[in-house]
Write an enzyme that holds these catalytic residues in place. Structure first.
Site, PDB file in Angstrom:
ATOM      1  N   HIS A  30      -5.333  38.108  46.256  1.00  0.00           N
ATOM      2  CA  HIS A  30      -5.858  38.249  47.619  1.00  0.00           C
ATOM      3  C   HIS A  30      -7.138  39.072  47.553  1.00  0.00           C
ATOM      4  CE1 HIS A  30      -4.342  42.353  47.886  1.00  0.00           C
ATOM      5  NE2 HIS A  30      -3.106  41.952  47.638  1.00  0.00           N
ATOM      6  N   HIS A  48      -7.353  42.162  45.228  1.00  0.00           N
ATOM      7  CA  HIS A  48      -7.514  41.893  43.789  1.00  0.00           C
ATOM      8  C   HIS A  48      -8.931  41.420  43.486  1.00  0.00           C
ATOM      9  CE1 HIS A  48      -3.131  40.735  44.555  1.00  0.00           C
ATOM     10  NE2 HIS A  48      -3.098  41.923  43.982  1.00  0.00           N
ATOM     11  N   CYS A  78      12.363  53.140  41.906  1.00  0.00           N
ATOM     12  CA  CYS A  78      11.857  52.080  42.793  1.00  0.00           C
ATOM     13  C   CYS A  78      11.575  50.867  41.925  1.00  0.00           C
ATOM     14  CB  CYS A  78      10.584  52.494  43.524  1.00  0.00           C
ATOM     15  SG  CYS A  78       9.773  51.067  44.304  1.00  0.00           S
ATOM     16  N   CYS A 102       7.849  49.586  42.075  1.00  0.00           N
ATOM     17  CA  CYS A 102       6.888  50.370  41.276  1.00  0.00           C
ATOM     18  C   CYS A 102       7.269  50.347  39.799  1.00  0.00           C
ATOM     19  CB  CYS A 102       6.863  51.833  41.679  1.00  0.00           C
ATOM     20  SG  CYS A 102       6.308  52.154  43.327  1.00  0.00           S
ATOM     21  N   CYS A 118      10.977  54.932  48.622  1.00  0.00           N
ATOM     22  CA  CYS A 118       9.825  54.968  47.719  1.00  0.00           C
ATOM     23  C   CYS A 118       8.577  55.428  48.484  1.00  0.00           C
ATOM     24  CB  CYS A 118       9.600  53.569  47.153  1.00  0.00           C
ATOM     25  SG  CYS A 118       7.969  53.382  46.422  1.00  0.00           S
ATOM     26  N   HIS A 172       6.277  52.098  48.686  1.00  0.00           N
ATOM     27  CA  HIS A 172       6.746  50.895  49.372  1.00  0.00           C
ATOM     28  C   HIS A 172       7.634  51.159  50.587  1.00  0.00           C
ATOM     29  CE1 HIS A 172       5.722  49.432  45.329  1.00  0.00           C
ATOM     30  NE2 HIS A 172       5.326  48.374  45.982  1.00  0.00           N
ATOM     31  N   LYS A 176      -2.354  49.017  54.224  1.00  0.00           N
ATOM     32  CA  LYS A 176      -2.841  48.455  52.972  1.00  0.00           C
ATOM     33  C   LYS A 176      -2.474  46.976  52.924  1.00  0.00           C
ATOM     34  CE  LYS A 176      -2.431  48.436  48.015  1.00  0.00           C
ATOM     35  NZ  LYS A 176      -1.435  48.147  47.032  1.00  0.00           N
ATOM     36  N   LYS A 210       1.296  42.123  49.565  1.00  0.00           N
ATOM     37  CA  LYS A 210       2.248  41.036  49.764  1.00  0.00           C
ATOM     38  C   LYS A 210       3.498  41.545  50.464  1.00  0.00           C
ATOM     39  CE  LYS A 210       5.136  38.918  46.831  1.00  0.00           C
ATOM     40  NZ  LYS A 210       5.689  38.209  45.725  1.00  0.00           N
TER      41      LYS A 210
HETATM   42  N1  MSP Z   1      -0.186  45.580  37.178  1.00  0.00           N
HETATM   43  C1  MSP Z   1      -0.534  46.812  37.805  1.00  0.00           C
HETATM   44  C2  MSP Z   1      -1.776  47.390  37.165  1.00  0.00           C
HETATM   45  C3  MSP Z   1      -1.660  47.633  35.690  1.00  0.00           C
HETATM   46  S1  MSP Z   1      -3.153  48.217  35.017  1.00  0.00           S
HETATM   47  C4  MSP Z   1      -2.747  48.667  33.488  1.00  0.00           C
HETATM   48  C5  MSP Z   1      -0.816  46.566  39.299  1.00  0.00           C
HETATM   49  N2  MSP Z   1      -1.078  45.310  39.659  1.00  0.00           N
HETATM   50  S2  MSP Z   1      -1.361  44.794  41.160  1.00  0.00           S
HETATM   51  O1  MSP Z   1      -1.595  43.394  41.040  1.00  0.00           O
HETATM   52  O2  MSP Z   1      -0.320  45.216  42.037  1.00  0.00           O
HETATM   53  O3  MSP Z   1      -2.603  45.543  41.702  1.00  0.00           O
HETATM   54  C6  MSP Z   1      -3.714  45.734  40.916  1.00  0.00           C
HETATM   55  C7  MSP Z   1      -4.893  46.231  41.684  1.00  0.00           C
HETATM   56  O4  MSP Z   1      -5.265  45.327  42.721  1.00  0.00           O
HETATM   57  C8  MSP Z   1      -4.795  47.561  42.411  1.00  0.00           C
HETATM   58  O5  MSP Z   1      -4.848  48.683  41.610  1.00  0.00           O
HETATM   59  C9  MSP Z   1      -6.076  47.476  43.170  1.00  0.00           C
HETATM   60  O6  MSP Z   1      -7.146  47.686  42.277  1.00  0.00           O
HETATM   61  C10 MSP Z   1      -6.061  46.024  43.633  1.00  0.00           C
HETATM   62  N3  MSP Z   1      -5.512  45.920  44.980  1.00  0.00           N
HETATM   63  C11 MSP Z   1      -4.324  45.359  45.377  1.00  0.00           C
HETATM   64  N4  MSP Z   1      -4.234  45.486  46.745  1.00  0.00           N
HETATM   65  C12 MSP Z   1      -5.320  46.111  47.223  1.00  0.00           C
HETATM   66  C13 MSP Z   1      -5.861  46.368  48.506  1.00  0.00           C
HETATM   67  N5  MSP Z   1      -5.217  46.099  49.619  1.00  0.00           N
HETATM   68  N6  MSP Z   1      -7.119  46.893  48.569  1.00  0.00           N
HETATM   69  C14 MSP Z   1      -7.896  47.101  47.455  1.00  0.00           C
HETATM   70  N7  MSP Z   1      -7.420  46.847  46.253  1.00  0.00           N
HETATM   71  C15 MSP Z   1      -6.071  46.601  46.074  1.00  0.00           C
HETATM   72  O7  MSP Z   1      -0.786  47.523  40.055  1.00  0.00           O
END
Ligand code: MSP
Length: 664
Positions: free
Chosen positions: A37, A40, A145, A148, A163, A166, A319, A322
């Site tokens: 999304h 990411h 959790c 996490c 958590c 979450h 935030k 999902k």
């Molecule tokens: N897999 C772990 C990271 C491991 S790194 C060794 C993880 N993955 S994640 O897919 O949940 O999220 C990764 C990153 O996506 C977050 O740290 C952030 O950089 C980005 N984002 C996910 N949701 C976000 C927002 N709503 N806003 C901005 N960035 C966010 O955590």
């Protein structure tokens, strides 16, 4: 010395002689239980912009991204879809590759934690930690959790035992694990933070890491016996490596750590002058600013130079994620406005480090004001003037210095801001130059000069300065808008795919190059039409668009936990009226037992308002609010759709069922 060593020694001599500092930047690796999304995409675009900037100024640069594919969450998500975890990962990875291609993410590598090279690297990493005496086996109990995949203290989860990230209930877990002596690293970490204030940025996040460490560090359990989907823990059959230890190691395993060909590791992780930057969202600060450096210290390996934590994209003040169900997928915006407009918006709108809200309105405003108007119009105006007057780039450089002076003032501002990840400030600097070019053209009136006798050299000077200014703008924007920058440069006769450090000098535009018709860059968007179209798409399907689902198993079945997320309740219709200008929509006020609600239902073609009042219906009570033809709807009334026309037929509820009763 082997041939390889000699080559490396020569390379490091050259790099020393020219003081080239390697720049290595990484995105977090993304979980594969969700499709990408905006959040990411943002993290990846930030890294891409930083990497493109460093390549532009001539630094040896490497950009790494990838996916985090192990752990309980992925195991569960795959099971819910009836497929193997790796099959789920393959699907999501394909989606990332597709998006990255569209967004022109110029990554040098994409690591998947299920790859063999990663497993090898993790084993080598653990072997070093073990050799330092920092691993031991003990029974582990605590509040856990599952989302996490982390344990929390009583204090962190509060009386409700939820958590802190979450807000879901934590469970009490007990198992025998391999432990890492994290407690041993509190003092070394605090010393490191003190000596390297840039280790965590922005400053507020450093303060957060410091206070976490000062509060005391417990040893960390780094193996799991209940989880099967992971890297087998070396020497501990039946255990897999804790998913965060596995995931964090990607930053070095992707460089070849633990493999025979570790050339990138030597080039980008070892040199003391190199910059190793991890870009993360603030949600995963603790893992990167505390656990990861502690693992590295134990293994005797260099630490990253900076962990940069950005804020969150919010939707409705929460935030985007999902689990909350409020994510914005990039597809519709990319379809309508192209990937560059979204890249630009993400970088312009968020002050790096702080949270920002995403809205279509803000997106469209920026698109029209900054891209269509300021950038697009300035370019097409200057290009048209050049073509009309000289058939292309003006033949002579002139003495008109204001644009040059402004360029020379803003270029260092832009450069410093780019170095500091202050991307919105960097864009502000570029915009100062754009504004100057516009003002300069208006003040010098080249259309009038063109008519003057013997003024050709003066006209050439004016237009050269304006065109060179636009070229300089395109160069400074190239990290943000690579394709647009290419199109602008191409129009002025520069056919290279990428620029280089020389492009940041004034006067690089070749005089006298013939120009073809300049392409329209960002056609103005009609905001009214965009929203009307979106609304009518919703009107055809009155259910508010759900978050794009993960690819479903072939027969479309879902698990019971997914069904249970939908709250179905009975309700009694208190009032009904047609929504003006709509054949299908009816505005209902319903009694839900504990509250009264307004719901817009697509049933007006079959039912008259009078026939509805007093009727008992079934509603989906936990849908996010949506606007249908401008009217707010807080739920959905269930109806069967009959025949080819899909005529709605309300579900029957016995009149003695009290409003608000649960349907299951
Ligand atoms: N897999 C772990 C990271 C491991 S790194 C060794 C993880 N993955 S994640 O897919 O949940 O999220 C990764 C990153 O996506 C977050 O740290 C952030 O950089 C980005 N984002 C996910 N949701 C976000 C927002 N709503 N806003 C901005 N960035 C966010 O955590």
């Amino acid at each position: 010395m082997t041939g390889g060593d000699a080559g490396r020694a020569a390379a490091s001599l050259i790099s020393f002689a020219f003081r080239m500092k390697p720049f290595y930047v990484t995105t977090p690796i993304y979980y594969v239980n969700d499709l990408p999304h905006i959040g990411h995409i943002y993290s990846t675009v930030v890294c891409d912009v930083a990497a493109r900037f460093h390549r532009l100024i001539g630094d040896p640069t490497r950009l790494l991204t990838g996916t985090d594919e192990h752990g309980q969450n992925i195991e569960k998500a795959a099971a819910a879809q009836g497929i193997a975890p790796i099959a789920l990962a393959d699907r999501v990875v394909a989606r990332y590759h597709d998006l990255y291609r569209r967004f022109e993410i110029a990554h040098d590598d994409f690591i998947r934690t299920t790859e063999e090279r990663h497993r090898r690297g993790v084993e080598a990493f653990i072997a070093r930690i073990e050799a330092s005496g920092d691993l031991y086996v003990a029974r582990h109990e605590g509040w856990y959790c599952a989302s996490c995949e982390a344990f929390y203290t009583e204090k962190e989860i509060g009386a409700e035992r939820r958590c802190p990230v979450h807000a879901t209930p934590c469970s009490w877990e007990s198992e025998e694990n391999v432990f890492f002596r994290l407690s041993r690293f509190a003092a070394p970490l605090l010393t490191h933070y003190e000596k390297h204030p840039d280790f965590v940025r922005p400053e507020s996040r450093l303060a957060e890491a410091v206070s976490f460490v000062r509060a005391g560090l417990n040893d960390l359990s780094v193996s799991r016996s209940k989880v099967k989907w992971g890297i087998p823990f070396p020497g501990h059959p039946g255990h897999v490596v804790y998913v965060w230890l596995d995931a964090l190691a990607n930053y070095i395993t992707a460089l070849g750590f633990g493999s025979r060909d570790d050339h990138p590791y030597r080039e980008f992780w070892e040199p003391p002058e190199g910059r190793r930057v991890h870009l993360i969202g603030k949600d995963i600060l603790r893992f990167h600013a505390v656990y990861w450096p502690a693992f590295l210290l134990s293994a005797g390996l260099p630490l990253p130079t900076t962990v940069w934590a950005h804020g969150w994209w919010l939707r409705d003040a929460k935030k985007m994620s999902k689990s909350v169900g409020n994510v914005v997928r990039p597809d519709a915006l990319v379809e309508a406005f192209g990937p560059e407009a979204l890249r630009f918006f993400l970088m312009r709108e968020m002050a790096f480090g702080q949270d920002a809200s995403f809205s279509d309105e803000a997106f469209l405003t920026r698109y029209n004001a900054d891209l269509a108007n300021d950038l697009g119009n300035t370019f097409s105006r200057v290009a048209a003037l050049c073509r009309q007057s000289f058939g292309g780039v003006p033949p002579e450089r002139g003495s008109d210095g204001e644009v040059k002076a402004v360029f020379e003032a803003v270029e260092p501002e832009w450069r410093t801001a780019m170095e500091e990840f202050a991307f919105n400030r960097a864009l502000d600097a570029v915009w100062k130059l754009l504004t100057e070019i516009n003002g300069f053209v208006v003040a010098r009136e080249p259309w009038r000069v063109r008519k003057e006798e013997g003024a050709s050299a003066r006209l050439s000077g004016i237009l050269y300065a304006a065109a060179e200014g636009v070229r300089a703008v395109a160069t400074m924007l190239s990290p943000f808008l690579p394709a647009t920058s290419r199109r602008i440069r191409e129009a002025f006769g520069d056919r290279r795919m990428e620029g280089g450090p020389g492009d940041l000098e004034w006067g690089r535009l070749e005089p006298g190059v013939p120009m073809s018709e300049p392409p329209p860059l960002f056609p103005r968007a009609d905001a009214g039409a965009y929203f009307a179209e979106k609304e009518s798409a919703m009107n055809d399907n009155p259910t508010p668009p759900a978050a794009a689902p993960l690819p479903a198993p072939p027969d479309g079945r879902i698990g019971i936990e997914e069904f249970q997320k939908v709250q179905l309740r009975t309700a009694r219709v208190l009032a009904a009226e047609r929504v003006p200008k709509s054949n299908k929509l009816m505005r209902l006020q319903v009694d839900l037992g504990s509250e009264q609600r307004q719901i817009v239902a697509g049933i007006a073609a079959k039912y008259a308002p009078e026939a509805l009042v007093g009727r008992h219906v079934v509603v989906v009570a936990n849908l996010k609010p949506a606007r249908l033809m401008g009217v707010e709807s807080n739920g959905m009334v269930l109806a069967a759709t009959v025949g080819e026309s899909g005529e709605p037929s309300l579900l029957a509820v016995e009149p003695d069922v009290p409003p608000g009763s649960r349907v299951k």
